[in-house]
Design an enzyme around this catalytic site. Structure first.
Site, PDB file in Angstrom:
ATOM      1  N   ASP A  30       0.780  -1.229   0.114  1.00 17.71           N
ATOM      2  CA  ASP A  30       0.063   0.074  -0.202  1.00 17.71           C
ATOM      3  C   ASP A  30       0.787   1.343  -0.060  1.00 17.71           C
ATOM      4  O   ASP A  30       1.411   1.660   1.196  1.00 17.71           O
ATOM      5  CB  ASP A  30      -0.850   0.054   1.330  1.00 17.71           C
ATOM      6  CG  ASP A  30      -1.717   1.080   1.311  1.00 17.71           C
ATOM      7  OD1 ASP A  30      -1.896   1.867   0.392  1.00 17.71           O
ATOM      8  OD2 ASP A  30      -2.061   1.523   2.516  1.00 17.71           O
ATOM      9  N   ASP A  34      -3.360   4.319   2.854  1.00 22.78           N
ATOM     10  CA  ASP A  34      -5.091   4.189   3.174  1.00 22.78           C
ATOM     11  C   ASP A  34      -5.347   3.011   3.662  1.00 22.78           C
ATOM     12  O   ASP A  34      -6.611   3.019   4.058  1.00 22.78           O
ATOM     13  CB  ASP A  34      -5.826   4.705   1.925  1.00 22.78           C
ATOM     14  CG  ASP A  34      -5.765   3.954   0.872  1.00 22.78           C
ATOM     15  OD1 ASP A  34      -5.114   2.905   0.924  1.00 22.78           O
ATOM     16  OD2 ASP A  34      -6.521   3.999  -0.310  1.00 22.78           O
ATOM     17  N   ASP A  38      -2.425  -0.881  -3.620  1.00 17.30           N
ATOM     18  CA  ASP A  38      -2.608  -0.212  -4.694  1.00 17.30           C
ATOM     19  C   ASP A  38      -1.477  -0.638  -5.877  1.00 17.30           C
ATOM     20  O   ASP A  38      -0.381  -1.272  -5.376  1.00 17.30           O
ATOM     21  CB  ASP A  38      -2.571   1.481  -4.575  1.00 17.30           C
ATOM     22  CG  ASP A  38      -1.420   1.791  -3.753  1.00 17.30           C
ATOM     23  OD1 ASP A  38      -0.378   1.317  -3.646  1.00 17.30           O
ATOM     24  OD2 ASP A  38      -1.685   2.631  -2.600  1.00 17.30           O
ATOM     25  N   ASP A 216     -12.837 -14.505 -14.835  1.00 12.20           N
ATOM     26  CA  ASP A 216     -13.480 -14.871 -13.722  1.00 12.20           C
ATOM     27  C   ASP A 216     -14.994 -15.581 -14.184  1.00 12.20           C
ATOM     28  O   ASP A 216     -15.616 -15.245 -15.082  1.00 12.20           O
ATOM     29  CB  ASP A 216     -13.951 -13.580 -13.145  1.00 12.20           C
ATOM     30  CG  ASP A 216     -14.400 -13.550 -11.959  1.00 12.20           C
ATOM     31  OD1 ASP A 216     -13.912 -14.138 -10.856  1.00 12.20           O
ATOM     32  OD2 ASP A 216     -15.569 -13.036 -11.593  1.00 12.20           O
ATOM     33  N   GLU A 277     -11.119 -19.415 -14.910  1.00 11.54           N
ATOM     34  CA  GLU A 277     -11.849 -19.872 -13.654  1.00 11.54           C
ATOM     35  C   GLU A 277     -12.977 -20.446 -13.715  1.00 11.54           C
ATOM     36  O   GLU A 277     -14.048 -19.813 -13.724  1.00 11.54           O
ATOM     37  CB  GLU A 277     -11.630 -18.566 -12.571  1.00 11.54           C
ATOM     38  CG  GLU A 277     -12.090 -19.029 -11.098  1.00 11.54           C
ATOM     39  CD  GLU A 277     -13.138 -18.229 -10.340  1.00 11.54           C
ATOM     40  OE1 GLU A 277     -13.258 -18.446  -9.297  1.00 11.54           O
ATOM     41  OE2 GLU A 277     -13.985 -17.590 -10.933  1.00 11.54           O
TER      42      GLU A 277
HETATM   43  C1  GLC Z   1     -14.728 -15.381  -8.833  1.00  9.94           C
HETATM   44  C2  GLC Z   1     -13.683 -14.627  -7.885  1.00  9.94           C
HETATM   45  C3  GLC Z   1     -14.289 -14.326  -6.664  1.00  9.94           C
HETATM   46  C4  GLC Z   1     -15.437 -13.778  -6.795  1.00  9.94           C
HETATM   47  C5  GLC Z   1     -16.383 -14.186  -7.934  1.00  9.94           C
HETATM   48  C6  GLC Z   1     -17.796 -13.179  -8.398  1.00  9.94           C
HETATM   49  O1  GLC Z   1     -14.920 -16.639  -8.041  1.00  9.94           O
HETATM   50  O2  GLC Z   1     -12.597 -15.523  -7.590  1.00  9.94           O
HETATM   51  O3  GLC Z   1     -13.369 -13.747  -5.824  1.00  9.94           O
HETATM   52  O4  GLC Z   1     -16.316 -13.347  -5.591  1.00  9.94           O
HETATM   53  O5  GLC Z   1     -16.131 -14.649  -8.719  1.00  9.94           O
HETATM   54  O6  GLC Z   1     -17.050 -12.457  -9.029  1.00  9.94           O
END
Ligand code: GLC
Length: 553
Positions: A30, A34, A38, A216, A277
């Protein structure tokens, strides 16, 4: 790009064998002070990642967001949230990473946006049947007056998957779908406008020079037509890893999206890559995400979810190599990320703990930290000898355990709020990193502020403490990454060896790898010369919860 070419020439498909380090920007470093990490903080600490020896970094989202799900609720896909800095800070971080030979992957969140995204705000105003609503999944409710949700789906974070809106004239109106929090409305991926928008977002970041995307919820973007009712089994893993035929996970049409994106990435030089993912019930299904014209990699969640058991671990590695191999893709390996209990704690669990549940002050039978760390070091020592690409999550190189005592008033994960505290959620793996034992916030920043409290005993895990200790977890990771590179273990194949039912054992060229997952020491072959070990030991026997790499004369 000059430095990058030293580690992998264009066309070499670097991602097949890369070690990729996940940065969770809120908690890495950071610079502004704050209490939230970042981009300038990341830039200032890149040398430590260079010294660690990783090939690439993946950054969890830093785009404009109201932060209702720690940035996985994006309001503007083409800008940096002021919490994390500016686009100029991003460009500098990218340039400085490339200058160190480290590639950069950014997180793309295409399943849903924030409810503050301009498209969603327009959809609310525009009303039923409008093209603005057609970008999301709006439906009329069931019941006499539409007062019941369109189906019975339950949000990953708890509660229902539908939220009712109030129409412009003040009357109760339609419902919109959200797999996650109500502030995260799902896009409708059958809509051409949505598809075009995301192609353009990909290009925006590719043009800036990113090396790829972590995608994601890559198993959730398409829902079964007709949105049929479905209730998950009790205690299911919340991200959907456990079950077949879920109408909002793993629908066939998601693959068309990735084929389309594959072509967009192929327009660019430098081997840009997509990593999905996708939490899916089997490796066979997971491998569909990485067929030659789709994504380049996908996370191996069946491997991550495997308990500390020799048979289970051997089986999942075999099956991973077979299934990914069958489609010509590298397997990936991952033990920790920002959604699961850190593996230095998880591998010592004695009770069921489905993904998303977390560990908190009232969890009974807390895992033993010492056993957990020994197993985590052994697991990583095994993982980094496997062919394919490996993902590391920030802090695991320090041996960080899950933060198990975060007081309720500090909790941030929407899971905690949507389940009324029944599930602790994921905050315990997201606590800011300790850099220096004697500095404010253990060197996370200069002010001592921290968006989640750091456990008071984390000085022992701080990077500066571990740097000076040849037996620390940090020293082990450095040794492992250097040896993995030296032996070229990211590529090639392995030969299985039989070392009994309590061990996982294989050979990579001249180097034998053996992990003891049993309850008794195992004899190493006569003449074994240990190259590398997950923890110190004397004598000729391999202690429990230990992995070694060895050669024989
Ligand atoms: C994925 C991310 C997770 C998030 C979810 C919704 O699983 O890794 O952290 O909460 O998507 O976007």
């Amino acid at each position: 790009m000059a430095q990058l070419e030293q580690i992998a020439a264009p066309g070499s498909e670097w991602w097949r064998s890369a070690v990729i380090y996940q940065i969770y920007p809120r908690s890495f470093a950071d610079a502004s002070g704050d209490g939230i990490g970042d981009l300038p903080g990341i830039t200032s600490r890149l040398d430590s990642l260079k010294e660690l020896g990783v090939d690439a970094i993946w950054l969890s989202p830093f785009m404009t967001s109201p932060q209702r799900d720690a940035g996985y609720d994006v309001a503007d896909y083409r800008d940096v949230d002021p919490l994390f800095g500016t686009l100029a800070d991003f460009d500098r971080m990218l340039e400085e990473s490339h200058a160190r030979g480290i590639r950069v992957i950014v997180d793309l969140v295409p399943n849903h946006s924030s409810d503050q995204h301009v498209w969603f705000q327009e959809a609310l105003k525009a009303g039923p049947g409008s093209p603005e609503r057609a970008r999301y999944v709006f439906r009329d409710g069931r019941g006499k007056n539409g007062e019941l949700p369109p189906n019975n789906w339950e949000s990953v974070f708890g509660g229902g998957m539908w939220e009712r809106v109030t129409e412009a004239d003040g009357t109760p109106g339609q419902w919109y779908l959200h797999i996650f929090d109500a502030t995260q409305p799902d896009f409708d991926w059958t809509n051409e406008e949505v598809k075009e928008e995301f192609r353009s977002i990909l290009r925006f970041w590719l043009d800036r020079g990113v090396d790829g995307f972590r995608v994601d919820v890559a198993h959730g973007m398409v829902k079964e037509a007709g949105l049929p009712d479905y209730a998950p089994v009790a205690d299911a893993d919340s991200m959907g890893g456990g079950e077949e035929n879920v109408p909002y996970w793993g629908q066939d049409a998601v693959h068309d999206i990735y084929r389309d994106w594959h072509k967009v990435l192929a327009e660019y030089d430098g081997d840009r890559a997509l990593c999905g993912e996708a939490w899916l019930p089997t490796l066979k299904k997971t491998a569909l995400w990485v067929r030659p014209d789709e994504m380049h990699q996908t996370f191996n969640f069946p491997y991550l979810m495997t308990p500390w058991d020799a048979k289970a671990l051997g089986d999942v590695i075999r099956e991973s190599l077979d299934e990914f191999g069958a489609v010509g893709a590298p397997s990936t390996w991952v033990l920790s990320n920002h959604d699961v209990v850190r593996h230095a704690t998880r591998l010592a669990l004695t009770d069921e703990n489905p993904q998303g549940e977390g560990i908190g002050p009232n969890t009974p039978n807390k895992p033993d930290t010492k056993i957990g760390l020994a197993r985590a070091r052994a697991a990583t020592t095994l993982m980094l000898a496997l062919p394919g690409s490996a993902y590391l999550y920030q802090g695991e190189e320090l041996g960080l355990p899950e933060a198990m005592e975060i007081p309720d008033e500090f909790r941030q994960d929407p899971t905690w709020f949507r389940t009324n505290g029944e599930r602790y959620g994921r905050d315990g793996c997201r606590v800011p990193l300790p850099w220096e034992a004697d500095a404010p916030a253990f060197g996370f920043n200069e002010t001592g502020l921290s968006w989640l409290p750091q456990p008071s005993d984390w000085a022992a895990y701080s990077r500066d403490t571990e740097e000076g200790d040849p037996l620390s977890t940090l020293s082990l990771y450095k040794e492992l990454l250097a040896a993995r590179r030296e032996h070229g273990f990211g590529a090639g194949s392995l030969v299985w060896e039989d070392a009994g039912k309590d061990a996982v054992a294989f050979r990579r060229g001249d180097v034998h790898v053996i992990a003891n997952l049993g309850t008794k020491p195992l004899a190493l072959p006569a003449g074994a010369t240990v190259v590398l070990k997950s923890q110190p030991f004397g004598g000729a026997d391999l202690p429990v919860d230990t992995t070694v790499w060895y050669t024989t004369a």
